[in-house]
Design a protein around this motif. Structure first.
Motif, PDB file in Angstrom:
ATOM      1  N   ILE A   1       0.695  -1.009  -0.169  1.00 25.06           N
ATOM      2  CA  ILE A   1      -0.361   0.057   0.036  1.00 25.06           C
ATOM      3  C   ILE A   1       0.649   1.392   0.050  1.00 25.06           C
ATOM      4  N   LYS A   2       1.933   1.063   0.523  1.00 20.77           N
ATOM      5  CA  LYS A   2       2.514   2.225   0.282  1.00 20.77           C
ATOM      6  C   LYS A   2       3.706   2.848   0.080  1.00 20.77           C
ATOM      7  N   GLU A   3       3.727   1.249  -1.096  1.00 26.15           N
ATOM      8  CA  GLU A   3       4.491   2.082  -2.447  1.00 26.15           C
ATOM      9  C   GLU A   3       3.917   2.394  -3.489  1.00 26.15           C
ATOM     10  N   GLY A   4       1.842   1.628  -3.398  1.00 26.58           N
ATOM     11  CA  GLY A   4       1.142   2.321  -3.990  1.00 26.58           C
ATOM     12  C   GLY A   4       0.906   4.144  -4.634  1.00 26.58           C
ATOM     13  N   ARG A   5       0.797   3.973  -2.919  1.00 27.45           N
ATOM     14  CA  ARG A   5       0.586   5.579  -2.818  1.00 27.45           C
ATOM     15  C   ARG A   5       1.705   6.545  -2.868  1.00 27.45           C
ATOM     16  N   ALA A   6       3.030   5.961  -2.888  1.00 27.75           N
ATOM     17  CA  ALA A   6       3.662   6.599  -3.441  1.00 27.75           C
ATOM     18  C   ALA A   6       4.099   6.730  -4.916  1.00 27.75           C
ATOM     19  N   GLU A   7       3.348   6.216  -5.870  1.00 29.78           N
ATOM     20  CA  GLU A   7       3.563   6.410  -6.519  1.00 29.78           C
ATOM     21  C   GLU A   7       2.204   7.083  -6.966  1.00 29.78           C
ATOM     22  N   GLY A   8       1.634   7.828  -6.773  1.00 30.83           N
ATOM     23  CA  GLY A   8       0.738   9.235  -6.798  1.00 30.83           C
ATOM     24  C   GLY A   8      -0.944   8.033  -7.369  1.00 30.83           C
ATOM     25  N   GLY A   9      -1.057   6.982  -7.664  1.00 29.49           N
ATOM     26  CA  GLY A   9      -2.113   6.074  -7.853  1.00 29.49           C
ATOM     27  C   GLY A   9      -2.689   5.815  -6.882  1.00 29.49           C
TER      28      GLY A   9
END
Length: 302
Positions: A106-114
């Motif tokens: 989840i942290k990695e996905g939110r870091a990409e802005g999506g």
């Protein structure tokens, strides 16, 4: 844009050069020459501008795919779907590892802005508002093909049709993996598999219970089929209609037989297996309902 200077240089370098020569017979045409010279100058300027515009337009047409790709990198919002295995393959110890892996994804996905969607799956798919809502279901089957179809539909709805990411977190037992892909998968949608393994990968189970004597006899025979590792012994217990019996079975045994006289024709009960180091204890008990039937006479006439 520097290419736009080339038409201007060609236009100026190829202008006609006239040699001035005074001729008496042509001096009366001076007024007409001056008028036509002004008109020709404006036509040449317009022609030069058209040439420059055509060169700029051609350059933009060739640069369009490159500039579009840059804009996509700067403004892209890739959708991410995270699927958590909530079937019977996930024990209580493994559930904590699933939550930790999901939190990182989840942290990695939110870091990409999506956008990030989290859901759990067993025989059905259910979205989760929080990782605290993730609870594996004991004995639930694994419908991985249905979960993949659900995730793909979600990615196509929330993001670009040729981009996105699916993060699949689970045990990945061989029996649960689909034999063929559920559908054509877009090449631009990435799949990341995060396997969760038990600390003690040993499973013992009662796989099947069968009535060996369907007709009334002196004793009813009930057979239990077992799944036992080759180095793990176990104890198997039957409890039915007030009858209780326990048998010790050797490691690797596949069957155990119980014989008893029931108090009535219909028998309800369960068979339970106990062994050490079992990572999935919820498949160790299997209920059953059996009924004796009377033999019937059949007359065959040829």
């Amino acid at each position: 844009m520097g290419l736009a200077v080339i038409p201007l240089w060609l236009h100026l370098s190829r202008r006609r050069k006239f040699r001035k020569l005074d001729t008496g017979t042509l001096r009366f045409l001076e007024e007409t020459r001056r008028s036509r010279s002004r008109k020709a100058r404006w036509e040449e300027i317009l022609l030069m501008l058209l040439r420059i515009g055509a060169t700029i337009l051609l350059a933009l047409l060739f640069a369009r795919p490159v500039s579009r790709g840059i804009d996509a990198d700067e403004n892209s919002s890739e959708s991410t779907v995270i699927l958590l295995d909530a079937s019977g393959s996930i024990s209580d110890e493994m559930a904590d590892d699933v939550r930790d892996a999901a939190a990182k994804a989840i942290k990695e996905g939110r870091a990409e802005g999506g956008t990030v969607t989290v859901a759990e799956f067993s025989d059905q798919v259910k979205t989760l508002d929080s990782l605290n809502d993730f609870h594996p279901q004991q004995g639930a089957p694994t419908r991985l093909d249905a979960a993949l179809n659900w995730a793909l539909d979600r990615l196509l709805e929330t993001g670009a049709p040729d981009s996105g990411k699916l993060v699949l977190i689970g045990h990945f037992a061989n029996s649960a993996l689909p034999e063929v892909p559920p559908r054509v998968w877009p090449i631009g949608i990435e799949i990341e598999l995060i396997p969760i393994l038990p600390k003690h990968p040993v499973n013992s189970a009662v796989t099947h219970v069968e009535l060996r004597t369907p007709y009334k006899t002196e004793k009813m025979e009930i057979e239990a089929r077992l799944l036992l590792p080759p180095d793990v012994p176990a104890k198997v217990t039957i409890k039915a209609e007030g009858f209780v019996e326990e048998q010790s079975v050797k490691a690797g045994s596949e069957r155990v037989l119980f014989q008893f006289r029931p108090s009535r024709d219909q028998v309800r009960g369960w068979i339970e297996l106990k062994s050490e180091g079992d990572a999935w204890p919820w498949d160790d008990r299997r209920p059953f309902v059996f009924q004796w039937t009377d033999r019937s006479r059949v007359l065959l006439i040829d």
